[in-house]
Design an enzyme around this catalytic site. Structure first.
Site, PDB file in Angstrom:
ATOM      1  N   ASN A  81     -39.776   2.069  15.758  1.00 29.35           N
ATOM      2  CA  ASN A  81     -40.191   2.535  14.434  1.00 29.35           C
ATOM      3  C   ASN A  81     -40.940   1.419  13.725  1.00 29.35           C
ATOM      4  O   ASN A  81     -40.370   0.678  12.914  1.00 29.35           O
ATOM      5  CB  ASN A  81     -38.962   2.967  13.623  1.00 29.35           C
ATOM      6  CG  ASN A  81     -39.340   3.573  12.284  1.00 29.35           C
ATOM      7  OD1 ASN A  81     -40.524   3.672  11.925  1.00 29.35           O
ATOM      8  ND2 ASN A  81     -38.339   3.969  11.511  1.00 29.35           N
TER       9      ASN A  81
ATOM     10  N   ARG B 106     -17.387  -7.666  20.150  1.00 31.76           N
ATOM     11  CA  ARG B 106     -17.566  -9.011  20.696  1.00 31.76           C
ATOM     12  C   ARG B 106     -17.457  -9.973  19.508  1.00 31.76           C
ATOM     13  O   ARG B 106     -18.101  -9.781  18.479  1.00 31.76           O
ATOM     14  CB  ARG B 106     -18.921  -9.132  21.389  1.00 31.76           C
ATOM     15  CG  ARG B 106     -19.155 -10.488  22.072  1.00 31.76           C
ATOM     16  CD  ARG B 106     -19.921 -11.445  21.181  1.00 31.76           C
ATOM     17  NE  ARG B 106     -20.346 -12.663  21.859  1.00 31.76           N
ATOM     18  CZ  ARG B 106     -20.933 -13.686  21.253  1.00 31.76           C
ATOM     19  NH1 ARG B 106     -21.205 -13.633  19.960  1.00 31.76           N
ATOM     20  NH2 ARG B 106     -21.282 -14.750  21.940  1.00 31.76           N
TER      21      ARG B 106
ATOM     22  N   HIS C 195     -28.246 -14.622  25.377  1.00 34.12           N
ATOM     23  CA  HIS C 195     -29.186 -15.084  24.360  1.00 34.12           C
ATOM     24  C   HIS C 195     -29.012 -16.571  24.057  1.00 34.12           C
ATOM     25  O   HIS C 195     -29.828 -17.158  23.350  1.00 34.12           O
ATOM     26  CB  HIS C 195     -28.994 -14.278  23.067  1.00 34.12           C
ATOM     27  CG  HIS C 195     -27.647 -14.456  22.451  1.00 34.12           C
ATOM     28  ND1 HIS C 195     -26.502 -13.930  22.998  1.00 34.12           N
ATOM     29  CD2 HIS C 195     -27.255 -15.112  21.335  1.00 34.12           C
ATOM     30  CE1 HIS C 195     -25.467 -14.256  22.247  1.00 34.12           C
ATOM     31  NE2 HIS C 195     -25.891 -14.970  21.227  1.00 34.12           N
ATOM     32  N   ASP C 196     -27.942 -17.184  24.592  1.00 35.82           N
ATOM     33  CA  ASP C 196     -27.669 -18.601  24.359  1.00 35.82           C
ATOM     34  C   ASP C 196     -28.048 -19.493  25.533  1.00 35.82           C
ATOM     35  O   ASP C 196     -27.855 -20.705  25.463  1.00 35.82           O
ATOM     36  CB  ASP C 196     -26.171 -18.793  24.068  1.00 35.82           C
ATOM     37  CG  ASP C 196     -25.762 -18.290  22.704  1.00 35.82           C
ATOM     38  OD1 ASP C 196     -26.563 -18.404  21.761  1.00 35.82           O
ATOM     39  OD2 ASP C 196     -24.633 -17.773  22.571  1.00 35.82           O
TER      40      ASP C 196
ATOM     41  N   ASP D  27     -32.923 -20.960  24.100  1.00 33.51           N
ATOM     42  CA  ASP D  27     -33.314 -20.382  22.822  1.00 33.51           C
ATOM     43  C   ASP D  27     -34.399 -21.263  22.172  1.00 33.51           C
ATOM     44  O   ASP D  27     -34.230 -22.477  22.080  1.00 33.51           O
ATOM     45  CB  ASP D  27     -32.061 -20.316  21.935  1.00 33.51           C
ATOM     46  CG  ASP D  27     -32.341 -19.948  20.502  1.00 33.51           C
ATOM     47  OD1 ASP D  27     -33.356 -19.296  20.243  1.00 33.51           O
ATOM     48  OD2 ASP D  27     -31.506 -20.319  19.644  1.00 33.51           O
TER      49      ASP D  27
ATOM     50  N   GLU E 114     -15.778 -14.796  22.290  1.00 34.61           N
ATOM     51  CA  GLU E 114     -16.684 -15.817  22.814  1.00 34.61           C
ATOM     52  C   GLU E 114     -15.940 -17.146  22.871  1.00 34.61           C
ATOM     53  O   GLU E 114     -15.773 -17.834  21.872  1.00 34.61           O
ATOM     54  CB  GLU E 114     -17.927 -15.972  21.932  1.00 34.61           C
ATOM     55  CG  GLU E 114     -18.914 -16.975  22.521  1.00 34.61           C
ATOM     56  CD  GLU E 114     -19.849 -17.615  21.494  1.00 34.61           C
ATOM     57  OE1 GLU E 114     -20.843 -18.238  21.913  1.00 34.61           O
ATOM     58  OE2 GLU E 114     -19.584 -17.510  20.284  1.00 34.61           O
TER      59      GLU E 114
ATOM     60  N   ASP F 137     -17.809 -13.555  17.793  1.00 30.88           N
ATOM     61  CA  ASP F 137     -18.573 -14.794  17.860  1.00 30.88           C
ATOM     62  C   ASP F 137     -17.709 -15.993  17.455  1.00 30.88           C
ATOM     63  O   ASP F 137     -16.892 -15.899  16.545  1.00 30.88           O
ATOM     64  CB  ASP F 137     -19.786 -14.674  16.926  1.00 30.88           C
ATOM     65  CG  ASP F 137     -20.775 -15.795  17.104  1.00 30.88           C
ATOM     66  OD1 ASP F 137     -21.266 -15.979  18.231  1.00 30.88           O
ATOM     67  OD2 ASP F 137     -21.065 -16.498  16.113  1.00 30.88           O
TER      68      ASP F 137
ATOM     69  N   HIS G  97     -17.983 -17.368  10.403  1.00 24.73           N
ATOM     70  CA  HIS G  97     -18.829 -17.814   9.297  1.00 24.73           C
ATOM     71  C   HIS G  97     -19.679 -16.651   8.818  1.00 24.73           C
ATOM     72  O   HIS G  97     -19.835 -15.646   9.521  1.00 24.73           O
ATOM     73  CB  HIS G  97     -19.717 -18.975   9.740  1.00 24.73           C
ATOM     74  CG  HIS G  97     -20.571 -18.648  10.934  1.00 24.73           C
ATOM     75  ND1 HIS G  97     -20.134 -18.830  12.224  1.00 24.73           N
ATOM     76  CD2 HIS G  97     -21.815 -18.111  11.040  1.00 24.73           C
ATOM     77  CE1 HIS G  97     -21.070 -18.434  13.073  1.00 24.73           C
ATOM     78  NE2 HIS G  97     -22.106 -17.984  12.376  1.00 24.73           N
TER      79      HIS G  97
ATOM     80  N   ASP H  61     -35.892  -2.661  17.224  1.00 27.32           N
ATOM     81  CA  ASP H  61     -34.987  -1.931  16.342  1.00 27.32           C
ATOM     82  C   ASP H  61     -34.095  -0.976  17.143  1.00 27.32           C
ATOM     83  O   ASP H  61     -34.192  -0.879  18.373  1.00 27.32           O
ATOM     84  CB  ASP H  61     -35.780  -1.172  15.271  1.00 27.32           C
ATOM     85  CG  ASP H  61     -36.873  -0.283  15.852  1.00 27.32           C
ATOM     86  OD1 ASP H  61     -36.672   0.251  16.950  1.00 27.32           O
ATOM     87  OD2 ASP H  61     -37.924  -0.129  15.203  1.00 27.32           O
TER      88      ASP H  61
END
Length: 588
Positions: free
Chosen positions: A149, A326, A423-424, A468, A357, A328, A247, A174
């Protein structure tokens, strides 16, 4: 007999309830020091003529690592309580190992000598959702998977896939983009999607949450999310969201209130503030994630914070029927919070999956009162070092995997979240130096190992990228730029995993690991179903002997369908460099 190396404790990965009537017991001994072990066991209240009554049963060696052998026994105490010890044999030497030390003969005048499992309570069981054991996950970084979109894309979004990402760039991925490509995931064989954070946040990664009760408008709205989850469920796909409770983000309203009102803010105790006024230079004077000022750490011991976050956790389950959380930076949050978290979400949906994690030994979180699983980075480290980087040989790799498996109870291993990258981390093809053959071996091992495997989006088509932000490139949808051979390989392995229960739930046994030629042989067994996996992790052709007597069986090559009768006492298979084969073993 090296007594100083013999070890057991009646808890955690050495003694645990596997189900409501079964205990699993393990013993650790010096490698190659003990010939055989027997479990000595009995009910603590079973006495005759002043002597404690016990039985013995052989223990099975379930593997070895660099230093130790591991022994295993399964027992079903009729009254759900047990006293036990171990009888060890080495040559002519015999010792009885108890909680109070070593004896030449089994003491029978007092059960206090022995290890104790007082009572098997169902409420104390570690019970992960059963469906997880059959799930193949697919991790999606929503900002980079697909732009469905364009009208809601962030201002200044870059053209899809035309350039490498930066820490602050946007490309417009998205939730609608995920909906549009669900058939791709179904075709691949995916049965679970793990989404990195989708809640309102100013960043592209969304790990700095501004509003935990709102979908980020650049991803869509709640109706879009509801549609995505409903469509996934219709297609047999579970959905796990990412919660950042350690956090929040700088824009989180309670933190903004503290920033503006200082010590007079009603939210000041929501955070770990050292002094007022707040400052960010040179380091923040409030606790944060990794000294990042934009990520202030939440005080999860505060009753108001706890209530708020538990409301978040239950809201998305109750209103959207998500299947997992999940969590973090889970290891930096107090254990009491996670105990209450588990009680809250399991009361609402008993089979929701709780994944933490944690990158290190996670036994304190896996005792049945907190998480169902953790991200299995020790597994990741081992497979990358062996298959991708070739830093270790086959034997060291097998030892490392045995150590990983014996670090936790079996029912924990069965639900472990096994990833190759995320992604890490750098993408696996990049770690493999561009060698597709090595990537194929990584997927082969991951998809035949114990636990629940997860594929990072795009790895199955050969995407590349370093750490990253390079590992967060836009998904490649142009078929001409996808590695179709690799995609087909992953698809075939997932299909075989679904077809053979042993590949999903079977016990793994390493039969041979050759350091000279770097080949590896292991089998997966579930009941009378056995699959043999042979891997040549070398750049040379290898003729590999099969280390079992397969006479009286059919060997079925699961990759080609070829079937032949095993009539010779010894068999050999020939594999090309970085080649592999899977055999189903079927009795005549």
């Amino acid at each position: 007999m090296r007594k100083e190396a013999i070890y057991h404790r009646p808890a955690d990965n050495f003694a645990y309830a596997y189900d409501s009537e079964t205990l699993h017991l393990r013993l650790r001994t010096k490698k190659d020091d003990i010939d055989r072990v027997e479990l000595l066991h009995g009910d603590p209240y079973d006495w005759q003529n002043g002597a404690w009554q016990f039985q013995t049963m052989p223990m099975r060696k379930t593997g070895s690592d660099e230093l130790f052998d591991y022994w295993f026994a399964e027992v079903k105490p009729p009254y759900r309580r047990l006293r036990y010890g171990f009888v060890l044999y080495s040559g002519e030497e015999k010792l009885v190992y108890t909680e109070k030390g070593f004896y030449f003969e089994a003491p029978i005048d007092d059960t206090a000598y022995y290890f104790c499992f007082p009572f098997l309570h169902r409420v104390d069981l570690f019970e992960a959702p059963d469906w997880v054991k059959d799930t193949v996950w697919y991790q999606i970084f929503p900002e980079r998977f697909a732009n469905g979109n364009p009208s809601i894309s962030p201002e200044g979004s870059r053209p899809w896939g035309n350039e490498d990402p930066t820490p602050t760039s946007f490309f417009g991925g998205d939730l609608q983009g995920i909906i549009d490509h669900l058939d791709y995931l179904v075709d691949l064989g995916i049965t679970g999607i793990y989404l990195t954070p989708i809640f309102r946040s100013p960043s592209n990664h969304k790990y700095d949450t501004a509003d935990y009760f709102e979908v980020d408008p650049h991803f869509g709205d709640k109706e879009t999310l509801k549609t995505l989850i409903d469509r996934c469920h219709e297609k047999g796909i579970r959905v796990m969201l990412d919660a950042v409770f350690n956090h929040c983000g700088y824009e989180f309203a309670p933190f903004q209130d503290v920033w503006k009102n200082g010590e007079s803010s009603k939210y000041k105790d929501w955070f770990h503030i050292h002094e007022f006024p707040l400052q960010t230079e040179s380091r923040p004077n409030y606790d944060t994630f990794a000294f990042v000022p934009q990520m202030p750490k939440l005080n999860t011991a505060n009753p108001e914070v706890k209530r708020y976050l538990l409301d978040v956790a239950t809201y998305w389950i109750r209103e959207f029927d998500i299947d997992g959380w999940r969590l973090d930076v889970a290891n930096e949050i107090d254990h009491e919070f996670w105990r209450e978290f588990r009680q809250a979400v399991k009361a609402l949906k008993p089979d929701v999956y709780i994944l933490g994690e944690i990158w290190h030994d996670a036994m304190p979180w896996l005792r049945g009162d907190q998480f169902d699983a953790v991200m299995n980075y020790p597994f990741t480290d081992g497979v990358l070092r062996f298959f991708a980087k070739e830093e270790i040989g086959a034997r060291q790799f097998a030892n490392q995997m045995v150590h990983v498996l014996h670090s936790y109870p079996n029912n924990v291993n069965e639900a472990a979240f096994n990833l190759l990258g995320s992604h890490d981390t750098s993408r696996i093809l990049t770690v493999c130096g561009g060698d597709i053959r090595k990537v194929k071996l990584l997927f082969l091992f991951q998809l035949t190992f114990t636990g629940s495997p997860c594929i990072y989006y795009g790895d199955e088509i050969g995407m590349t990228g370093g750490n990253d932000p390079e590992c967060r490139k836009c998904m490649v949808w142009d078929p001409m730029q996808q590695n179709k051979e690799l995609h087909q390989h992953v698809k075939q392995l997932i299909a075989l995993r679904k077809q053979y229960r042993s590949l999903r739930r079977g016990e793994i046994s390493f039969l041979h690991a050759d350091d000279e030629m770097n080949y590896l042989i292991y089998k997966k067994t579930d009941g009378d179903e056995t699959v043999l996996v042979i891997i040549n992790r070398s750049d040379q052709k290898a003729d590999i002997p099969i280390p079992l007597d397969a006479r009286g069986t059919w060997l079925v090559n699961l990759l080609t369908g070829e079937r032949f009768a095993a009539e010779a006492e010894t068999l050999c298979t020939s594999l090309p460099p970085y080649g592999f084969v899977l055999y189903a073993i079927e009795r005549w």
